[in-house]
Design a protein around this motif. Structure first.
Motif, PDB file in Angstrom:
ATOM      1  N   MET A 211       0.618  -1.224   0.181  1.00 37.93           N
ATOM      2  CA  MET A 211      -0.130  -0.095  -0.015  1.00 37.93           C
ATOM      3  C   MET A 211       0.831   1.192   0.025  1.00 37.93           C
ATOM      4  N   THR A 212       0.377   2.212  -0.778  1.00 37.97           N
ATOM      5  CA  THR A 212       1.134   3.503  -0.788  1.00 37.97           C
ATOM      6  C   THR A 212       0.784   4.601   0.224  1.00 37.97           C
ATOM      7  N   ASP A 213       1.892   5.078   0.724  1.00 35.66           N
ATOM      8  CA  ASP A 213       1.208   6.035   1.592  1.00 35.66           C
ATOM      9  C   ASP A 213       0.470   7.271   0.987  1.00 35.66           C
ATOM     10  N   ARG A 214      -0.438   7.690   1.530  1.00 30.49           N
ATOM     11  CA  ARG A 214      -1.481   8.560   0.740  1.00 30.49           C
ATOM     12  C   ARG A 214      -1.080   9.925   1.040  1.00 30.49           C
ATOM     13  N   LEU A 215      -0.709  10.273   2.028  1.00 32.34           N
ATOM     14  CA  LEU A 215      -0.078  11.597   2.611  1.00 32.34           C
ATOM     15  C   LEU A 215       0.987  11.701   2.860  1.00 32.34           C
ATOM     16  N   ARG A 216       2.248  11.771   2.028  1.00 32.90           N
ATOM     17  CA  ARG A 216       3.475  11.786   2.283  1.00 32.90           C
ATOM     18  C   ARG A 216       3.993  12.813   2.730  1.00 32.90           C
ATOM     19  N   PRO A 217       5.301  13.100   3.307  1.00 33.00           N
ATOM     20  CA  PRO A 217       5.798  14.412   3.643  1.00 33.00           C
ATOM     21  C   PRO A 217       5.771  15.546   2.860  1.00 33.00           C
ATOM     22  N   ILE A 218       5.346  16.828   3.337  1.00 39.16           N
ATOM     23  CA  ILE A 218       5.223  17.800   2.272  1.00 39.16           C
ATOM     24  C   ILE A 218       6.715  18.589   2.529  1.00 39.16           C
ATOM     25  N   PRO A 219       7.279  18.682   1.125  1.00 38.29           N
ATOM     26  CA  PRO A 219       8.468  19.308   1.127  1.00 38.29           C
ATOM     27  C   PRO A 219       8.563  20.838   1.833  1.00 38.29           C
ATOM     28  N   PRO A 220       9.516  21.214   2.628  1.00 41.47           N
ATOM     29  CA  PRO A 220       9.349  22.463   3.362  1.00 41.47           C
ATOM     30  C   PRO A 220       9.247  23.565   2.433  1.00 41.47           C
ATOM     31  N   SER A 221       9.871  23.616   1.190  1.00 40.24           N
ATOM     32  CA  SER A 221       9.191  24.541   0.097  1.00 40.24           C
ATOM     33  C   SER A 221       7.911  24.830  -0.186  1.00 40.24           C
ATOM     34  N   GLU A 222       7.111  23.817  -0.174  1.00 34.82           N
ATOM     35  CA  GLU A 222       5.865  23.635  -0.476  1.00 34.82           C
ATOM     36  C   GLU A 222       4.612  24.149   0.681  1.00 34.82           C
ATOM     37  N   MET A 223       5.332  23.988   1.879  1.00 37.57           N
ATOM     38  CA  MET A 223       4.377  24.260   3.148  1.00 37.57           C
ATOM     39  C   MET A 223       3.968  25.815   2.972  1.00 37.57           C
TER      40      MET A 223
ATOM     41  N   GLY B  36       5.409  10.185  11.790  1.00 40.03           N
ATOM     42  CA  GLY B  36       4.300   9.315  12.023  1.00 40.03           C
ATOM     43  C   GLY B  36       3.116  10.184  11.860  1.00 40.03           C
ATOM     44  N   PRO B  37       2.152  10.358  12.714  1.00 44.49           N
ATOM     45  CA  PRO B  37       0.701  10.940  12.290  1.00 44.49           C
ATOM     46  C   PRO B  37       0.793  12.347  12.090  1.00 44.49           C
ATOM     47  N   PHE B  38       1.904  12.877  12.459  1.00 49.87           N
ATOM     48  CA  PHE B  38       1.970  14.454  11.870  1.00 49.87           C
ATOM     49  C   PHE B  38       2.478  14.563  10.787  1.00 49.87           C
ATOM     50  N   VAL B  39       2.665  13.892   9.954  1.00 48.01           N
ATOM     51  CA  VAL B  39       2.841  14.210   8.634  1.00 48.01           C
ATOM     52  C   VAL B  39       1.670  14.395   7.863  1.00 48.01           C
ATOM     53  N   PRO B  40       0.674  13.364   8.212  1.00 51.28           N
ATOM     54  CA  PRO B  40      -0.646  13.569   7.414  1.00 51.28           C
ATOM     55  C   PRO B  40      -1.613  14.785   8.089  1.00 51.28           C
ATOM     56  N   LEU B  41      -1.184  14.807   9.382  1.00 50.81           N
ATOM     57  CA  LEU B  41      -2.112  16.068  10.013  1.00 50.81           C
ATOM     58  C   LEU B  41      -1.644  17.363   9.540  1.00 50.81           C
ATOM     59  N   LEU B  42      -0.281  17.518   9.179  1.00 49.05           N
ATOM     60  CA  LEU B  42       0.125  18.793   8.810  1.00 49.05           C
ATOM     61  C   LEU B  42      -0.935  19.585   7.759  1.00 49.05           C
ATOM     62  N   ARG B  43      -1.604  18.666   6.942  1.00 47.83           N
ATOM     63  CA  ARG B  43      -2.486  19.135   5.939  1.00 47.83           C
ATOM     64  C   ARG B  43      -3.488  19.957   6.711  1.00 47.83           C
ATOM     65  N   SER B  44      -3.886  19.993   8.002  1.00 51.04           N
ATOM     66  CA  SER B  44      -4.914  20.734   8.817  1.00 51.04           C
ATOM     67  C   SER B  44      -3.714  21.376   9.885  1.00 51.04           C
ATOM     68  N   PRO B  45      -3.080  22.409   9.842  1.00 61.35           N
ATOM     69  CA  PRO B  45      -2.160  22.843  10.843  1.00 61.35           C
ATOM     70  C   PRO B  45      -2.774  23.029  12.015  1.00 61.35           C
ATOM     71  N   GLU B  46      -3.834  23.608  12.365  1.00 58.49           N
ATOM     72  CA  GLU B  46      -4.474  24.098  13.363  1.00 58.49           C
ATOM     73  C   GLU B  46      -4.876  22.730  14.324  1.00 58.49           C
ATOM     74  N   LEU B  47      -5.439  21.591  13.693  1.00 57.57           N
ATOM     75  CA  LEU B  47      -5.612  20.355  14.099  1.00 57.57           C
ATOM     76  C   LEU B  47      -4.387  19.853  14.577  1.00 57.57           C
ATOM     77  N   LEU B  48      -3.453  19.829  13.886  1.00 60.01           N
ATOM     78  CA  LEU B  48      -1.942  19.363  14.051  1.00 60.01           C
ATOM     79  C   LEU B  48      -1.482  20.053  15.505  1.00 60.01           C
ATOM     80  N   GLU B  49      -1.596  21.450  15.576  1.00 61.28           N
ATOM     81  CA  GLU B  49      -1.198  21.874  16.641  1.00 61.28           C
ATOM     82  C   GLU B  49      -1.867  21.547  17.930  1.00 61.28           C
ATOM     83  N   ASN B  50      -3.178  21.601  17.960  1.00 63.55           N
ATOM     84  CA  ASN B  50      -3.690  20.931  19.143  1.00 63.55           C
ATOM     85  C   ASN B  50      -3.558  19.554  19.652  1.00 63.55           C
TER      86      ASN B  50
END
Length: 184
Positions: free
Chosen positions: A1-13, A34-48
């Motif tokens: 299975m392929t990782d659906r929400l891979r790390p976001i390159p810093p230049s694209e954040m 781990g979970p913080f990589v996919p959660l980065l798509r929702s920064p406020e959710l990640l922070e909390n």
């Protein structure tokens, strides 16, 4: 299975993603994984989420050893290989016996646990499997940990269930670990 929400390159954040990522990196985890990589798509959710997780993992009223035990039970209940790979070695380092860890991996009730481990294990299993906790198990938990400890134990189960849902949906890649992978 392929990782659906891979790390976001810093230049694209976005700026919000950069701030959220930096908060995780500067905290006790020291890295974005781990979970913080996919959660980065929702920064406020990640922070909390990371703030809640930091409390539950490092400062809960039941202590690190029992928190790690609760994390393992939750990871096993959700077949969550990332959390298992990360937390099985940590659990062993903080004093959870290998025979307890291995039994949980096999979906068995460990034969020999300390009283506090037994209460945490049974509480977590009941909560995950029956969606409630019996009066006896609840009373045992309150007697050992007090009400704050019981609330923190509920929080650990809920938080790591949330992370399991995120990573199971995202198909987060399991990192290299000293722990054997979870059996199917």
């Amino acid at each position: 299975m392929t990782d659906r929400l891979r790390p976001i390159p810093p230049s694209e954040m976005t700026e919000a993603q950069r701030r959220a990522a930096q908060a995780v990196i500067e905290g006790p985890r020291g890295a974005l994984y781990g979970p913080f990589v996919p959660l980065l798509r929702s920064p406020e959710l990640l922070e909390n989420a990371q703030r809640m997780g930091e409390y539950l993992r490092y400062r809960s009223a039941i202590g690190i050893r029992l928190s790690e035990l609760a994390i393992l039970v939750t990871a096993r209940q959700w077949n969550q290989g990332v959390e298992w790979a990360i937390h099985a070695p940590i659990a062993a380092q903080v004093g959870v016996p290998p025979e307890v860890i291995n039994a949980i991996a096999r979906r068995e009730r460990p034969a020999s646990m300390l009283v506090d481990e037994s209460v945490v294990h049974d509480f977590c299993i009941e909560l995950h499997q029956t969606k409630e906790v019996s009066d006896r198990t609840y009373a045992d938990a309150v007697a050992l940990f007090g009400e704050q400890g019981v609330v923190d134990l509920m929080g650990l189960n809920g938080y790591y269930t949330f992370l399991a849902m995120v990573m199971n949906t995202a198909r987060t890649e399991i990192p290299v670990s000293s722990a054997p992978p979870l059996p199917k």
